[in-house]
Scaffold this motif. Structure first.
Motif, PDB file in Angstrom:
ATOM      1  N   VAL A 109      -6.282   0.564  -8.625  1.00 48.02           N
ATOM      2  CA  VAL A 109      -7.068  -0.171  -9.621  1.00 48.02           C
ATOM      3  C   VAL A 109      -7.693  -1.417  -8.996  1.00 48.02           C
ATOM      4  O   VAL A 109      -8.854  -1.744  -9.262  1.00 48.02           O
ATOM      5  CB  VAL A 109      -6.186  -0.535 -10.832  1.00 48.02           C
ATOM      6  N   THR A 110      -6.941  -2.111  -8.149  1.00 50.12           N
ATOM      7  CA  THR A 110      -7.462  -3.326  -7.523  1.00 50.12           C
ATOM      8  C   THR A 110      -8.614  -3.011  -6.585  1.00 50.12           C
ATOM      9  O   THR A 110      -9.605  -3.746  -6.541  1.00 50.12           O
ATOM     10  CB  THR A 110      -6.341  -4.050  -6.758  1.00 50.12           C
ATOM     11  N   THR A 111      -8.493  -1.950  -5.820  1.00 48.40           N
ATOM     12  CA  THR A 111      -9.581  -1.563  -4.915  1.00 48.40           C
ATOM     13  C   THR A 111     -10.841  -1.218  -5.688  1.00 48.40           C
ATOM     14  O   THR A 111     -11.956  -1.519  -5.254  1.00 48.40           O
ATOM     15  CB  THR A 111      -9.149  -0.361  -4.050  1.00 48.40           C
ATOM     16  N   LYS A 241     -16.500  -4.277   0.027  1.00 47.53           N
ATOM     17  CA  LYS A 241     -17.812  -4.658  -0.484  1.00 47.53           C
ATOM     18  C   LYS A 241     -18.245  -3.851  -1.704  1.00 47.53           C
ATOM     19  O   LYS A 241     -19.261  -4.176  -2.325  1.00 47.53           O
ATOM     20  CB  LYS A 241     -18.861  -4.519   0.623  1.00 47.53           C
ATOM     21  N   ASP A 242     -17.469  -2.813  -2.052  1.00 47.80           N
ATOM     22  CA  ASP A 242     -17.792  -2.002  -3.226  1.00 47.80           C
ATOM     23  C   ASP A 242     -16.817  -2.236  -4.374  1.00 47.80           C
ATOM     24  O   ASP A 242     -16.880  -1.541  -5.389  1.00 47.80           O
ATOM     25  CB  ASP A 242     -17.797  -0.516  -2.851  1.00 47.80           C
ATOM     26  N   SER A 328     -20.400  -5.657  -7.552  1.00 45.96           N
ATOM     27  CA  SER A 328     -19.864  -5.579  -6.195  1.00 45.96           C
ATOM     28  C   SER A 328     -20.718  -6.402  -5.245  1.00 45.96           C
ATOM     29  O   SER A 328     -21.835  -6.813  -5.567  1.00 45.96           O
ATOM     30  CB  SER A 328     -19.816  -4.119  -5.733  1.00 45.96           C
ATOM     31  N   GLU A 329     -20.184  -6.624  -4.075  1.00 42.44           N
ATOM     32  CA  GLU A 329     -20.925  -7.386  -3.065  1.00 42.44           C
ATOM     33  C   GLU A 329     -22.181  -6.636  -2.642  1.00 42.44           C
ATOM     34  O   GLU A 329     -23.216  -7.251  -2.365  1.00 42.44           O
ATOM     35  CB  GLU A 329     -20.014  -7.629  -1.854  1.00 42.44           C
ATOM     36  N   HIS A 330     -22.107  -5.327  -2.600  1.00 40.19           N
ATOM     37  CA  HIS A 330     -23.284  -4.537  -2.233  1.00 40.19           C
ATOM     38  C   HIS A 330     -24.394  -4.689  -3.275  1.00 40.19           C
ATOM     39  O   HIS A 330     -25.576  -4.810  -2.921  1.00 40.19           O
ATOM     40  CB  HIS A 330     -22.903  -3.054  -2.086  1.00 40.19           C
ATOM     41  N   GLU A 331     -24.030  -4.676  -4.559  1.00 39.23           N
ATOM     42  CA  GLU A 331     -25.036  -4.830  -5.611  1.00 39.23           C
ATOM     43  C   GLU A 331     -25.656  -6.210  -5.568  1.00 39.23           C
ATOM     44  O   GLU A 331     -26.858  -6.361  -5.792  1.00 39.23           O
ATOM     45  CB  GLU A 331     -24.405  -4.565  -6.984  1.00 39.23           C
ATOM     46  N   THR A 337     -23.541   0.377  -5.264  1.00 38.34           N
ATOM     47  CA  THR A 337     -22.094   0.448  -5.090  1.00 38.34           C
ATOM     48  C   THR A 337     -21.673   1.893  -4.824  1.00 38.34           C
ATOM     49  O   THR A 337     -22.086   2.805  -5.531  1.00 38.34           O
ATOM     50  CB  THR A 337     -21.377  -0.067  -6.342  1.00 38.34           C
ATOM     51  N   LYS A 338     -20.841   2.066  -3.806  1.00 38.92           N
ATOM     52  CA  LYS A 338     -20.291   3.388  -3.501  1.00 38.92           C
ATOM     53  C   LYS A 338     -18.960   3.538  -4.234  1.00 38.92           C
ATOM     54  O   LYS A 338     -17.963   2.937  -3.837  1.00 38.92           O
ATOM     55  CB  LYS A 338     -20.096   3.544  -1.996  1.00 38.92           C
ATOM     56  N   ILE A 339     -18.979   4.325  -5.287  1.00 40.52           N
ATOM     57  CA  ILE A 339     -17.757   4.517  -6.068  1.00 40.52           C
ATOM     58  C   ILE A 339     -16.739   5.325  -5.275  1.00 40.52           C
ATOM     59  O   ILE A 339     -15.567   4.946  -5.160  1.00 40.52           O
ATOM     60  CB  ILE A 339     -18.061   5.215  -7.404  1.00 40.52           C
ATOM     61  N   ILE A 340     -17.174   6.447  -4.718  1.00 38.43           N
ATOM     62  CA  ILE A 340     -16.284   7.315  -3.948  1.00 38.43           C
ATOM     63  C   ILE A 340     -16.344   6.892  -2.483  1.00 38.43           C
ATOM     64  O   ILE A 340     -17.378   7.031  -1.829  1.00 38.43           O
ATOM     65  CB  ILE A 340     -16.694   8.794  -4.112  1.00 38.43           C
TER      66      ILE A 340
END
Length: 476
Positions: A109-111, A241-242, A328-331, A337-340
Motif C-alpha cells: 500500500v505504501t509503495t 517516482k510513481d 506522483s513525481e512523474h506526473e 504514472t506507471k501503475i504496474i
C-alpha cells in the motif's frame, strides 16, 4: 586512469516559506497546532472510513459465536478464540504468517499510495481527529480556540476547558474498556469495572490504556507521528517516482501571492503570479503543522486535508482543482504514472504467496493436539502376571470450540494389553488428561526400548480428525 568521472550539475532547491508578517498564526511543529476544520470529498471519505473502523472496533468484542465471545484473546489461558478458530501456543506459526502478511500489505500500500495508512487507518490519527472534532464543538473554530487560549482564565474558559477534558477522558475510558475487552470477557469487564469488582490486571490495563489514549490523542498528537512512530522514518525507502503522495504543483502554483477574485488568470500571469494565492489554509488544516508547498516531508501523513482545503480555494477563485493533489513525481514532471512496475508486482506476489500459505495452514490444521507424558517415578514395573507395564498420561487438547469424543489406539506394539479407558470426551478448547497403562509379555519384546505410537481419532465427527504421536516402551 585517464577516464573522467561524469559530473552532474544539481541546482539547489529553493524552499518557499510563507511570509510570517502576513500570517499571524504561524506555528512551528513543536508549537501547539490549532487544526482548522475542512470540508471536501477526501475529508468525507476519511470520516466515513473512520466510522466503519470505529464501529468494527467497538462491535467485534460484543459478538458471540457458539455461545462464546467471538473474539477473545485470553493471554492468561494461552488461548485465542477468533470466531470458529482457536489458536494455542502451538499455533505460533499462524501468528507469524499473519504478521508477515500485514507487513507486506503495508509495504504494498505504501509503495502504491504513500502513507495512506497513517492518514486514513492509523488509530493515532483516527482518535486525534475525534479529539479535535470534540474540541471544535466545545471551544469553537480555530480562531476562537486561539483567542480562548490567549485569554486569562474566566468562567467561560474554565467550563469549556473542563468539559473538553471530561469528554476526552470519557472517550479514552470507553476506548480502553473496549480494547481490554478483547483480552477478557467484555460483559463482565464493564460490570466489574463500574462496580469496583474488577481484577487487578484488568483494572490496571484499563487505567493504563485510558491514560495512553488521553495523552496520545489529546496532548501528544503530531509528536507521535513526527518523533515517536518509526514508520515515518523508513517510509521513504518504499517510495519511488510513481508512488502517489500528497504533493504541491510548484510549476503551476509559483509565484505565490494574493490577488482579487475578479482578476483573470492572464492578468496574474503578466504579474508573474501562479495559482497559489498564499492563503495558508493548507498549513492551517494540517494535523502535523507542515507546509506541503515545501515538498515531500516525513511529517506528512497523507490525510489529504490540504487537498480539500486547496480545492475549496480553487473553486472560489474559479481555478482548476488539483494544485495540491494525490499525484506522483512523474506526473508533477509532466510524465505519466506507471501503475504496474517491478517493485509493486514483487510486493503483490509475495503478499499473494504468503496469504495462500496462511490459508493452506488454516485449512490443513488439525484441531487436536497430543502430548504424551511417561510416569516419572519408574521407567517400568512388573505386574503379578509377569507382564512388563509402562504408565502414560495422554494430554488431549481439543483445539476446536465444539465438544468431541476421541478413541485411543496403540499402533506398532504387537501383543500388548491396554489398561484404562480408550475413549475420552473433551470439551471445546479444553485439555483432558487420560491416564493409561500398557502391559506386554517380556518375551514378546525384542529390544529393551521399543518405539510405538498412540493414535487418537475423533468419533462421530463430520471431519476426519486424527493425530498420531510416537513414544517408547521401556524394559531394561
Amino acid at each position: 586512469m585517464n577516464e573522467r568521472i561524469p559530473v552532474k550539475d544539481i541546482s539547489p532547491v529553493k524552499v518557499h516559506k510563507p511570509d510570517a508578517a502576513k500570517h499571524e498564526n504561524n506555528y512551528t511543529p513543536r508549537s501547539h497546532i490549532y487544526v482548522r476544520a475542512v470540508k471536501g470529498s477526501l475529508e468525507t471519505f476519511r470520516r466515513f472510513f473512520g466510522l466503519i473502523f470505529l464501529g468494527t472496533f467497538a462491535i467485534l468484542p460484543w459478538l458471540e459465536f457458539n455461545g462464546n465471545q467471538a473474539i477473545l484473546l485470553d493471554i492468561e489461558a494461552q488461548r485465542f478464540n477468533i470466531f470458529g478458530l482457536t489458536l494455542w501456543p502451538q499455533d505460533l506459526t499462524l501468528l507469524a504468517w499473519i504478521l508477515i502478511i500485514s507487513a507486506f500489505a503495508l509495504f504494498f500500500v505504501t509503495t502504491f499510495a504513500g502513507r495512506v495508512w497513517c492518514g486514513f487507518m492509523c488509530p493515532q490519527t483516527t482518535w486525534t481527529f475525534i479529539y479535535i472534532w470534540c474540541e471544535e464543538r466545545i471551544e469553537g473554530s480555530r480562531n476562537k480556540r486561539i483567542k480562548l487560549d490567549q485569554r486569562k482564565m474566566d468562567f467561560d474558559k474554565f467550563w469549556r476547558k473542563s468539559l473538553k477534558h471530561v469528554v476526552w477522558i470519557l472517550i479514552a475510558l470507553l476506548t480502553a474498556l473496549t480494547f481490554v475487552g478483547y483480552f477478557t470477557p467484555i460483559e463482565r469487564l464493564f460490570v466489574d469495572f463500574f462496580t469496583f469488582n474488577v481484577g487487578f490486571w484488568a483494572g490496571l490495563s484499563v487505567i493504563f490504556f485510558t491514560f495512553c489514549t488521553y495523552g496520545n490523542a489529546g496532548w501528544m498528537r503530531e509528536i507521535m507521528c513526527t518523533h515517536i512512530c518509526p514508520y515515518a522514518r523508513f517510509q521513504s525507502a518504499m517510495f519511488d517516482k510513481d508512488t502517489f503522495t500528497v504533493a504541491y504543483d510548484a510549476r503551476r502554483g509559483e509565484k505565490r501571492g494574493p490577488r482579487s477574485r475578479k482578476e483573470q488568470p492572464e492578468e496574474n500571469a503578466k504579474k508573474g503570479l501562479g495559482d497559489c494565492i498564499d492563503c495558508n489554509l493548507c498549513v492551517q488544516v494540517c494535523p502535523t503543522g507542515i507546509d506541503i508547498r515545501n515538498g515531500l516531508q516525513y511529517e506528512c501523513i497523507n490525510c489529504g486535508a490540504c487537498v480539500d482545503a486547496c480545492n475549496g480555494v480553487m473553486d472560489k477563485m474559479n481555478y482548476p482543482k488539483g494544485l495540491i493533489s494525490f499525484t506522483s513525481e512523474h506526473e508533477l514532471a509532466g510524465g505519466k504514472t506507471k501503475i504496474i512496475r517491478p517493485k509493486l508486482i514483487g510486493y503483490a506476489l509475495v503478499l499473494a504467496i504468503m496469504s495462500g500459505l496462511l490459508v493452506f495452514e488454516i485449512m490443513t490444521r488439525v484441531p487436536l493436539e497430543i502430548d504424551i507424558i511417561r510416569d516419572r517415578n519408574s521407567l517400568y514395573r512388573e505386574t503379578n502376571d509377569g507382564l512388563i507395564e509402562n504408565v502414560y498420561t495422554l494430554k488431549l487438547l481439543n483445539k476446536s470450540q465444539t465438544n468431541r469424543e476421541y478413541k485411543v489406539e496403540v499402533i506398532g506394539l504387537d501383543g500388548h494389553k491396554y489398561i484404562g479407558d480408550d475413549k475420552a470426551r473433551v470439551a471445546g478448547g479444553e485439555v483432558f488428561n487420560l491416564a493409561i497403562s500398557i502391559a506386554i509379555d517380556p518375551y514378546a519384546l525384542k529390544e529393551q526400548v521399543t518405539e510405538f505410537s498412540f493414535k487418537v481419532s475423533a468419533i462421530n465427527s463430520p471431519e476426519d480428525i486424527q493425530r498420531t504421536e510416537s513414544t517408547k516402551f521401556i524394559y531394561q
